[in-house]
Design a protein around this motif. Sequence first.
Motif, short mmCIF file in Angstrom:
data_model
loop_
_atom_site.label_atom_id
_atom_site.label_comp_id
_atom_site.label_asym_id
_atom_site.label_seq_id
_atom_site.Cartn_x
_atom_site.Cartn_y
_atom_site.Cartn_z
N ARG A 186 5.65 5.03 2.89
CA ARG A 186 5.25 6.31 2.98
C ARG A 186 6.49 7.30 2.61
O ARG A 186 7.56 6.68 2.59
N THR A 187 6.38 8.52 2.54
CA THR A 187 7.50 9.42 2.12
C THR A 187 7.56 10.75 2.67
O THR A 187 6.38 11.22 3.15
N PHE A 188 8.65 11.36 2.89
CA PHE A 188 8.93 12.83 3.30
C PHE A 188 8.87 13.73 2.12
O PHE A 188 8.90 14.70 2.10
N SER A 189 8.44 13.33 0.90
CA SER A 189 8.56 13.95 -0.38
C SER A 189 7.50 14.91 -0.71
O SER A 189 7.44 15.92 -1.24
N LYS A 190 6.26 14.54 0.04
CA LYS A 190 5.02 15.14 -0.30
C LYS A 190 4.64 16.16 0.69
O LYS A 190 4.95 17.32 0.46
N ILE A 191 3.64 15.89 1.57
CA ILE A 191 3.43 16.87 2.59
C ILE A 191 4.32 17.41 3.46
O ILE A 191 4.48 18.48 3.81
N LEU A 239 0.75 -1.12 0.03
CA LEU A 239 0.04 0.03 0.05
C LEU A 239 0.77 1.28 -0.03
O LEU A 239 1.53 1.43 0.93
N ASP A 240 0.79 1.90 -1.27
CA ASP A 240 1.77 2.89 -1.28
C ASP A 240 0.99 4.23 -0.69
O ASP A 240 -0.03 4.69 -1.37
N GLY A 241 1.49 4.80 0.31
CA GLY A 241 0.82 5.87 1.28
C GLY A 241 1.45 7.24 0.81
O GLY A 241 1.69 8.00 1.83
C1 LIG Z 1 5.63 10.86 -5.05
C2 LIG Z 1 5.13 9.35 -4.84
C3 LIG Z 1 6.08 8.65 -4.24
C4 LIG Z 1 7.22 8.89 -3.40
O1 LIG Z 1 8.50 8.75 -4.09
P1 LIG Z 1 9.72 9.43 -3.08
O2 LIG Z 1 10.77 8.42 -3.66
O3 LIG Z 1 9.57 8.94 -1.76
O4 LIG Z 1 10.04 10.73 -3.16
C5 LIG Z 1 5.77 7.32 -4.20
N1 LIG Z 1 4.60 6.82 -4.69
C6 LIG Z 1 3.76 7.57 -5.51
C7 LIG Z 1 2.51 7.02 -6.15
C8 LIG Z 1 4.21 8.92 -5.67
O5 LIG Z 1 3.44 9.93 -6.43
#
Ligand SMILES: *Cc1c(COP(=O)(O)O)cnc(C)c1O
Length: 361
Positions: free
Chosen positions: A215-220, A187-189
């Motif tokens: 999960r990621t630190f790239s978005k919010i 599950l890609d959150g």
């Molecule tokens: C932006 C995004 C990511 C995040 O990628 P990072 O490698 O964490 O920057 C992952 N999955 C989806 C669907 C995304 O849009």
Amino acid sequence: MTDPIRPKPGILDIALYEGGKAAVAGVANVIKLSSNENPFGPSDKAKEAFLRSVHQIHRYPSTDHASLRHAIGDVHGLDADRIICGVGSDEIIHLLCQAYAGVKDEVVFTEHGFLMYRISATAAGATPVEVAERERVTDVDAILRACNRRTKLVFVANPNNPTGTMISAAEVERLAEGLPSQAILVLDGAYAEFVDGYDGGAALVDRRSNVVMTRTFSKIYGLGGLRVGWGYGPRAIIDVLNRIRGPFNLSNTQQEVAEAAVRDQDFVTRCRSENAKMRHWLALALAELGVPSDTSMANFILARFASATEAEACDLFLQAQGLIVRRVSSYKLPHGLRITIGDESSCRRVAHAIGQFKGMK
Ligand SMILES: *Cc1c(COP(=O)(O)O)cnc(C)c1O
């Protein structure tokens, strides 16, 4: 003569990932709405941690990311021992494919799903399997029908990118329940924080042995340039991923900045509510101009045009005004433009420019 030095099968089939454009030739002061970045940047606490981290830069970083994992665990109420941190969630996706999918194995994802699933599956030698969506929404039944004895991984982003749509927790659970026993549901959150009260699937991970959340630190968190993501899963799976993870995959700076960022949940809350407000405003403004979009749960909307030709013409018109959005033809949505929710003035400028574009015809 063919070159005797050749990569493993499949690798030359990988199309290079293209990030969102960041510049337009001849146009100064562009507004970049093409990569789902946070218009407010990262929290001040994260920036301060970045500056502090310079003093430790001669030291090798922690290999087990204990401090960052415990911070994530505290904030989200998760078991830190079942968290793994990576160079963006991209690395977690990559590690899952490397560890679980090889030649003759299948990796399932949806029609308009994130391009990295196909790239990482192919890099691992596995066969990518693309499943149709129903009107730009993940179709659980179609995914279950596509699964078989060779299926090792099923990737579902929820909310999805670039559609912005989301399926319910009950649907996700039905998917996890229905998978063949050797398959893992990922599950890609990446956009989970934009959905008020949503845990990204963490509770489902805790209940089951076949679900991993990324999960990621790239978005919010506004840290796309820092490259930090994480995964949460069953102990056995996290243990496997750690065996193939580079021990020094994250620098001190990455770990310390991400920790400061996750501890600043007030910032996250402000960004979530600002995003929801402007997303609602922009979707309505575009709908009034005859440009519909599905209800988005993320920090972008997928604007639908009458045709691929119109979407392309609108994209070029916006670019000429310094507004960069994302063409999504490579996501099989040639008549769409994905527009990241910017700050209020960016949203107003995009809506105004699309209004001008529509008025010209
Ligand atoms: C932006 C995004 C990511 C995040 O990628 P990072 O490698 O964490 O920057 C992952 N999955 C989806 C669907 C995304 O849009």
